[in-house]
Design a protein around this motif. Structure first.
Motif, PDB file in Angstrom:
ATOM      1  N   LEU A 126       0.829  -1.204   0.000  1.00  0.00           N
ATOM      2  CA  LEU A 126       0.000   0.000   0.000  1.00  0.00           C
ATOM      3  C   LEU A 126       0.865   1.256   0.000  1.00  0.00           C
ATOM      4  CD1 LEU A 126      -2.771  -1.055   2.551  1.00  0.00           C
ATOM      5  CD2 LEU A 126      -2.954  -0.978   0.059  1.00  0.00           C
ATOM      6  N   GLU A 127       1.943   1.226   0.756  1.00  0.00           N
ATOM      7  CA  GLU A 127       2.819   2.391   0.832  1.00  0.00           C
ATOM      8  C   GLU A 127       3.589   2.601  -0.469  1.00  0.00           C
ATOM      9  OE1 GLU A 127       6.584   4.049   3.521  1.00  0.00           O
ATOM     10  OE2 GLU A 127       5.475   2.273   4.150  1.00  0.00           O
ATOM     11  N   ALA A 128       4.018   1.498  -1.097  1.00  0.00           N
ATOM     12  CA  ALA A 128       4.856   1.598  -2.296  1.00  0.00           C
ATOM     13  C   ALA A 128       4.046   1.736  -3.581  1.00  0.00           C
ATOM     14  CB  ALA A 128       5.769   0.376  -2.387  1.00  0.00           C
ATOM     15  N   GLY A 129       2.726   1.613  -3.499  1.00  0.00           N
ATOM     16  CA  GLY A 129       1.899   1.808  -4.681  1.00  0.00           C
ATOM     17  C   GLY A 129       1.719   0.591  -5.561  1.00  0.00           C
ATOM     18  N   HIS A 130       1.888  -0.610  -5.001  1.00  0.00           N
ATOM     19  CA  HIS A 130       1.615  -1.808  -5.783  1.00  0.00           C
ATOM     20  C   HIS A 130       0.113  -1.923  -6.062  1.00  0.00           C
ATOM     21  CE1 HIS A 130       5.624  -2.892  -4.262  1.00  0.00           C
ATOM     22  NE2 HIS A 130       5.698  -3.708  -5.296  1.00  0.00           N
ATOM     23  N   ASP A 131      -0.208  -2.556  -7.164  1.00  0.00           N
ATOM     24  CA  ASP A 131      -1.615  -2.765  -7.530  1.00  0.00           C
ATOM     25  C   ASP A 131      -2.181  -4.037  -6.923  1.00  0.00           C
ATOM     26  OD1 ASP A 131      -1.935  -0.549  -9.662  1.00  0.00           O
ATOM     27  OD2 ASP A 131      -0.111  -1.601 -10.274  1.00  0.00           O
ATOM     28  N   TYR A 132      -1.313  -5.013  -6.677  1.00  0.00           N
ATOM     29  CA  TYR A 132      -1.756  -6.302  -6.163  1.00  0.00           C
ATOM     30  C   TYR A 132      -0.742  -6.828  -5.145  1.00  0.00           C
ATOM     31  CZ  TYR A 132      -4.538  -6.190 -10.459  1.00  0.00           C
ATOM     32  OH  TYR A 132      -5.398  -5.827 -11.459  1.00  0.00           O
ATOM     33  N   VAL A 133      -1.247  -7.663  -4.217  1.00  0.00           N
ATOM     34  CA  VAL A 133      -0.388  -8.424  -3.313  1.00  0.00           C
ATOM     35  C   VAL A 133      -0.753  -9.886  -3.514  1.00  0.00           C
ATOM     36  CG1 VAL A 133       0.410  -8.770  -0.951  1.00  0.00           C
ATOM     37  CG2 VAL A 133      -0.526  -6.557  -1.625  1.00  0.00           C
ATOM     38  N   TRP A 134       0.241 -10.718  -3.798  1.00  0.00           N
ATOM     39  CA  TRP A 134       0.001 -12.153  -3.998  1.00  0.00           C
ATOM     40  C   TRP A 134       0.548 -12.887  -2.783  1.00  0.00           C
ATOM     41  CZ3 TRP A 134       2.491 -15.873  -8.105  1.00  0.00           C
ATOM     42  CH2 TRP A 134       1.665 -17.014  -8.251  1.00  0.00           C
ATOM     43  N   LEU A 135      -0.338 -13.412  -1.953  1.00  0.00           N
ATOM     44  CA  LEU A 135       0.060 -14.201  -0.795  1.00  0.00           C
ATOM     45  C   LEU A 135       0.280 -15.637  -1.250  1.00  0.00           C
ATOM     46  CD1 LEU A 135      -2.588 -12.945   1.827  1.00  0.00           C
ATOM     47  CD2 LEU A 135      -0.542 -11.779   0.952  1.00  0.00           C
ATOM     48  N   VAL A 136       1.483 -16.153  -1.053  1.00  0.00           N
ATOM     49  CA  VAL A 136       1.822 -17.497  -1.525  1.00  0.00           C
ATOM     50  C   VAL A 136       2.385 -18.307  -0.362  1.00  0.00           C
ATOM     51  CG1 VAL A 136       3.172 -18.861  -3.163  1.00  0.00           C
ATOM     52  CG2 VAL A 136       2.304 -16.611  -3.842  1.00  0.00           C
ATOM     53  N   ASN A 137       1.737 -19.419  -0.057  1.00  0.00           N
ATOM     54  CA  ASN A 137       2.257 -20.318   0.985  1.00  0.00           C
ATOM     55  C   ASN A 137       3.631 -20.838   0.585  1.00  0.00           C
ATOM     56  OD1 ASN A 137      -0.142 -20.065   2.393  1.00  0.00           O
ATOM     57  ND2 ASN A 137      -0.368 -22.275   2.706  1.00  0.00           N
ATOM     58  N   SER A 138       4.509 -20.981   1.557  1.00  0.00           N
ATOM     59  CA  SER A 138       5.860 -21.456   1.259  1.00  0.00           C
ATOM     60  C   SER A 138       5.871 -22.899   0.761  1.00  0.00           C
ATOM     61  CB  SER A 138       6.747 -21.337   2.499  1.00  0.00           C
ATOM     62  OG  SER A 138       6.230 -22.130   3.555  1.00  0.00           O
ATOM     63  N   ASP A 139       4.800 -23.667   1.028  1.00  0.00           N
ATOM     64  CA  ASP A 139       4.747 -25.046   0.545  1.00  0.00           C
ATOM     65  C   ASP A 139       3.869 -25.185  -0.687  1.00  0.00           C
ATOM     66  OD1 ASP A 139       2.372 -24.535   1.843  1.00  0.00           O
ATOM     67  OD2 ASP A 139       2.320 -26.410   2.975  1.00  0.00           O
ATOM     68  N   ALA A 140       3.500 -24.063  -1.318  1.00  0.00           N
ATOM     69  CA  ALA A 140       2.712 -24.111  -2.554  1.00  0.00           C
ATOM     70  C   ALA A 140       3.626 -24.392  -3.742  1.00  0.00           C
ATOM     71  CB  ALA A 140       1.979 -22.799  -2.758  1.00  0.00           C
ATOM     72  N   VAL A 141       3.141 -25.206  -4.670  1.00  0.00           N
ATOM     73  CA  VAL A 141       3.901 -25.559  -5.875  1.00  0.00           C
ATOM     74  C   VAL A 141       3.082 -25.120  -7.085  1.00  0.00           C
ATOM     75  CG1 VAL A 141       4.885 -27.445  -7.239  1.00  0.00           C
ATOM     76  CG2 VAL A 141       5.005 -27.513  -4.724  1.00  0.00           C
ATOM     77  N   MET A 142       3.669 -24.286  -7.918  1.00  0.00           N
ATOM     78  CA  MET A 142       2.955 -23.778  -9.080  1.00  0.00           C
ATOM     79  C   MET A 142       2.674 -24.895 -10.090  1.00  0.00           C
ATOM     80  SD  MET A 142       2.557 -20.587  -8.418  1.00  0.00           S
ATOM     81  CE  MET A 142       2.853 -20.314  -6.666  1.00  0.00           C
ATOM     82  N   GLY A 143       1.452 -24.941 -10.598  1.00  0.00           N
ATOM     83  CA  GLY A 143       1.095 -25.960 -11.584  1.00  0.00           C
ATOM     84  C   GLY A 143       1.793 -25.747 -12.913  1.00  0.00           C
TER      85      GLY A 143
END
Length: 334
Positions: free
Chosen positions: A84-101
């Motif tokens: 919010l402070e830096a002006g990002h449009d999105y925040v993606w919360l990713v679990n450390s044990d998540a594996v991208m398909g």
């Protein structure tokens, strides 16, 4: 240009977190989108924190070390505040044990956000890591009448249900993409919860501010899941019991609140008695502590090295027989 801040929490799992970071770095995003990655070490032991720092040293990733575990909500809220402070449009919360398909997960989530400008939170489909064909999330919907979550049977069911229940849909925090405009309106994750139900609560709060949650059905993330619920540690049952009560008490709309407190207390104690009946006394004790702490207004990290107050133990025992009768009827129905 859309800017995405990726938030990954580490808690004594440096090797797993580093693998997750590599999966995020391989994501291919549309032209005009930029990614920044922030890894937050959430109070890990010094050897693990050192291994994490060493593994990230040569990568285009920022690292922030916290001296104590702030939980899922508190840890990710550090990233939310930064975004919010830096002006990002999105925040993606990713679990450390998540594996991208695959390498298009984030691109598909961003495409959903572009197509639906009032979508405040989006998730990929989630499947079990060692059973990748077994989907465990493709759509969750609040059922305020029954005070429960309706879970879509499959993607087709989710696609059919979502247009009619857009305001009731919520998505898990496993790989949740949040629009910062919606966060500015609704606020960050609820740190009282520490972990569990904070994703659910945020989606309900966003809906109350006119934002909805959505699922990118063409995106998939794999995530490890225990074979049985009772394979989880006791603190999980504490947090689930306490935060179940926090969520439904705090988020249930006014039209559905008749006798709400009594209904929820009975259901919470039913779950405690279910665990005892099934032969898991330690998990049952932790859950009962969670109920007590909700009633006393105690929030934050779980503290399990305590005894439950006598009046609540009496109430749990008083409800034992009716709850066991209900459990036996369920067993007979199976």
């Amino acid at each position: 240009m859309s800017r995405v801040l990726v938030s990954i929490l580490n808690w004594n799992g440096a090797a797993q977190t580093l693998a997750c970071v590599q999966g995020v770095l391989r994501q291919q995003v549309p032209a005009g989108a930029g990614i920044d990655i922030l890894v937050i070490d959430n109070g890990s032991e010094p050897p693990d924190a050192a291994a994490l720092a060493q593994g990230l040293a040569a990568l285009p990733v920022a690292l922030r070390r916290e001296p104590v575990n702030r939980g899922f909500a508190g840890g990710h809220n550090l990233a939310v505040a930064h975004a919010l402070e830096a002006g990002h449009d999105y925040v993606w919360l990713v679990n450390s044990d998540a594996v991208m398909g695959d390498e298009q997960v984030l691109a598909r989530l961003l495409a959903l956000m572009t197509d639906e400008p009032r979508c405040g939170a989006a998730s990929p489909v989630l499947a079990i890591l060692d059973q990748p064909d077994k989907v465990y999330f493709c759509g969750n919907f609040h059922d305020w009448d029954s005070l429960a979550t309706h879970r879509a049977r499959d993607v087709d069911d989710a696609r059919a249900t979502a247009p009619h229940r857009r305001a009731q849909q919520w998505v898990p925090g496993t790989a949740m993409l949040l629009r910062t405009q919606a966060l500015r309106a609704a606020g960050p994750l609820d740190e009282r919860m520490f972990a569990y139900f904070e994703d659910d609560e945020l989606c309900a709060r966003m809906a109350a501010h006119g934002w909805h949650s959505g699922v990118a059905y063409d995106a998939r993330v794999l995530h490890a899941m225990p074979r049985r619920e009772t394979d989880r540690p006791p603190y999980y049952f504490y947090l689930m019991a306490r935060n179940y009560l926090l969520f439904w008490h705090g988020s249930t709309p006014a039209a559905h609140r008749r006798r709400l407190a009594l209904k929820l207390l009975d259901r919470a104690l039913y779950d405690v008695n279910r665990l005892r009946y099934r032969g898991f006394p330690e998990q049952a004790r932790a859950a009962l502590l969670g109920v007590e702490d909700f009633l006393r207004g105690r929030h934050g990290r779980p503290m399990l090295e305590r005894s439950v107050a006598l009046p609540l133990r009496w109430l749990r025992a008083l409800l034992w027989l009716p709850h066991v009768r209900a459990l036996r009827r369920l067993d007979e129905g199976d």
